[in-house]
Write a protein that holds these residues in place. Structure first.
Motif, PDB file in Angstrom:
ATOM      1  N   LYS A 101       0.683  -1.213   0.079  1.00 45.42           N
ATOM      2  CA  LYS A 101       0.126  -0.232  -0.033  1.00 45.42           C
ATOM      3  C   LYS A 101       0.912   1.143  -0.102  1.00 45.42           C
ATOM      4  N   ASN A 103       1.815   5.191  -0.057  1.00 43.84           N
ATOM      5  CA  ASN A 103       1.136   6.157   0.811  1.00 43.84           C
ATOM      6  C   ASN A 103       1.521   7.492  -0.156  1.00 43.84           C
ATOM      7  N   GLY A 104       0.369   7.886  -0.970  1.00 40.21           N
ATOM      8  CA  GLY A 104       0.576   9.115  -1.654  1.00 40.21           C
ATOM      9  C   GLY A 104      -0.932   9.627  -1.830  1.00 40.21           C
ATOM     10  N   GLU A 153      -1.325   5.391  -7.314  1.00 42.42           N
ATOM     11  CA  GLU A 153      -0.851   6.146  -6.346  1.00 42.42           C
ATOM     12  C   GLU A 153       0.196   6.925  -6.910  1.00 42.42           C
ATOM     13  N   GLU A 233       4.009   2.360   4.209  1.00 43.97           N
ATOM     14  CA  GLU A 233       2.661   2.469   4.814  1.00 43.97           C
ATOM     15  C   GLU A 233       2.284   1.069   5.244  1.00 43.97           C
TER      16      GLU A 233
END
Ligand code: ATP
Ligand code: MG
Length: 388
Positions: A101, A103-104, A153, A233
């Motif tokens: 996953k 993180n953005g 992302e 993340e």
């Protein structure tokens, strides 16, 4: 004025296309749940808040004669305890696929009138993401698959929303995590999606593997511990066929890093956002059977992520400084910097352009967002006002 706007969109035809009664479409427009874009994206509408049978942020494009629908990205539910959540939510299948996953921020890409455009989660066309995505994705994909949408992302430090150094990226990059059919939102199976993305040279989120339901939670626990140490993340756990809903799970370090950022601007942060991150720590600590030492470390990590940034904010305001969110963006076309500022303005996010510098064939802008609410509240407290 209001009526002429409604009449610009052929309500009868939209209703037929969406298989809804025309009165429903008129109601959505009246109530502001079906909103039109502006400038060169005037023919693009987005559903916001209670779109019928569709994800928020779903987009409707008026091609004047036909319509196109681009479904929003569905909500991903979170596991609080890995083991029972995996056993319960994936019980019909033998194994799960685990991906990183990132993180953005969530971006969805299509081709519109010969150019790639990038939508944010809410269905707005983001000028910065749109400019950047031209450098990241092979346009042939969109010509060859006009019925598909690429979801990914936008991550890295030169990011207006979530700045992260953990990925070893200098600026910003786009990591594909889903390819779906535009109109139904149906996702391609993970294998097929990864293969297509690979063929077109797209960057993708990392794949950790395919784990049996029985072994998945212990494998993921190891992955999560490592990702946490690297400042990353977490993971998204998926059904290979993408029929069952994916489940997300994150590292303690990432929860704490969110809290650090949020408590710096303590008067802006949503209470639910803060509270849910604290709760996650309780469940993870329980599931991981921590000894006293590990538990104490978690308590410290959590407590420090709340108190340190807050204390620093108070000290800064007391010393006469004002706290702010500073970020950089990088573009090839200088005009995009101003377009992006105007775009943020529309959401009431007033930012100051601090500096624009030419670096090679690109422009780097330093942007400052002053967090008025936290500054004002802190000043008021320092002046002796009462909390409420
Ligand atoms: P949601 O409404 O889906 O819970 P959220 O705004 O609370 O979203 P997150 O907690 O960040 O956001 O979790 C979901 C988001 O994770 C997705 O919207 C997507 O942007 C992002 N994401 C990052 N990596 C992946 C991945 N590998 N697979 C799916 N989504 C991913
Ligand atoms: Mg996210």
């Amino acid at each position: 004025m209001k009526n002429s706007k409604i009449s610009e969109l052929d309500v009868e035809k939209v209703a037929e296309f969406l298989e809804l009664p025309p009165s429903k479409i008129s109601e959505l427009i009246e109530k502001g749940n079906l909103k039109r874009n502006w400038d060169e994206y005037y023919d693009i509408y987005r559903f916001q808040g209670h779109a019928p049978q569709m994800e928020d942020g779903t987009v409707l494009i008026d091609h004047h004669g036909s319509f196109e629908l681009v479904r929003g990205f569905p909500k991903i539910k979170r596991a609080m305890l890995l083991e029972p959540a995996i056993l319960k939510n994936f019980k019909e299948i033998p194994s799960v696929v685990v991906e990183e996953k990132m993180n953005g921020y969530n971006v969805r890409v299509i081709e519109f009138r010969g150019k790639l455009i990038a939508f944010t989660r809410s269905g707005h066309v983001c000028p910065y993401s749109t400019e950047r995505v031209q450098n990241f994705l092979e346009p042939d994909f969109f010509r060859e698959h006009p019925d598909l949408v690429v979801y990914g992302e936008m991550a890295g430090p030169e990011n207006p929303y979530v700045q992260k150094d953990a990925y070893g990226i200098e600026s910003l990059d786009f990591f594909v995590f889903d390819i779906r059919h535009k109109d139904t939102g149906e996702a391609l199976p993970v294998n097929q999606r990864r293969e297509i993305a690979e063929n077109y040279g797209f960057n993708q989120v990392r794949l950790f593997g395919d784990f049996s339901i029985k072994s998945a939670s212990s494998k993921i626990t190891e992955i999560i511990r490592d990702l946490g140490k690297e400042g990353r993340e977490g993971v998204v756990i998926k059904d290979q066929a993408m029929v069952l809903q994916p489940v997300k799970y994150t590292c303690s370090e990432s929860n704490c890093s969110d809290l650090r950022q949020a408590f710096k601007f303590y008067n802006e942060a949503g209470r639910d956002y803060l509270y849910s991150r604290v709760i996650r720590e309780g469940f993870q600590s329980h599931e991981w059977n921590e000894n006293e030492d590990e538990f104490t470390q978690r308590c410290l990590r959590l407590g420090e992520s709340i108190l340190r940034p807050m204390k620093k904010t108070i000290e800064e305001v007391e010393s006469g400084d004002r706290i702010s969110d500073d970020f950089r963006i990088r573009v090839k076309d200088r005009e995009i910097i101003f377009k992006f500022r105007d775009y943020l303005d529309r959401f009431g996010l007033y930012v100051a352009l601090e500096k624009i510098e030419r670096i090679g064939d690109e422009y780097v802008a330093e942007i400052r967002k002053v967090n008025k609410s936290t500054n004002d509240k802190t000043l008021a407290m320092l002046e002796g006002q009462l909390w409420s």
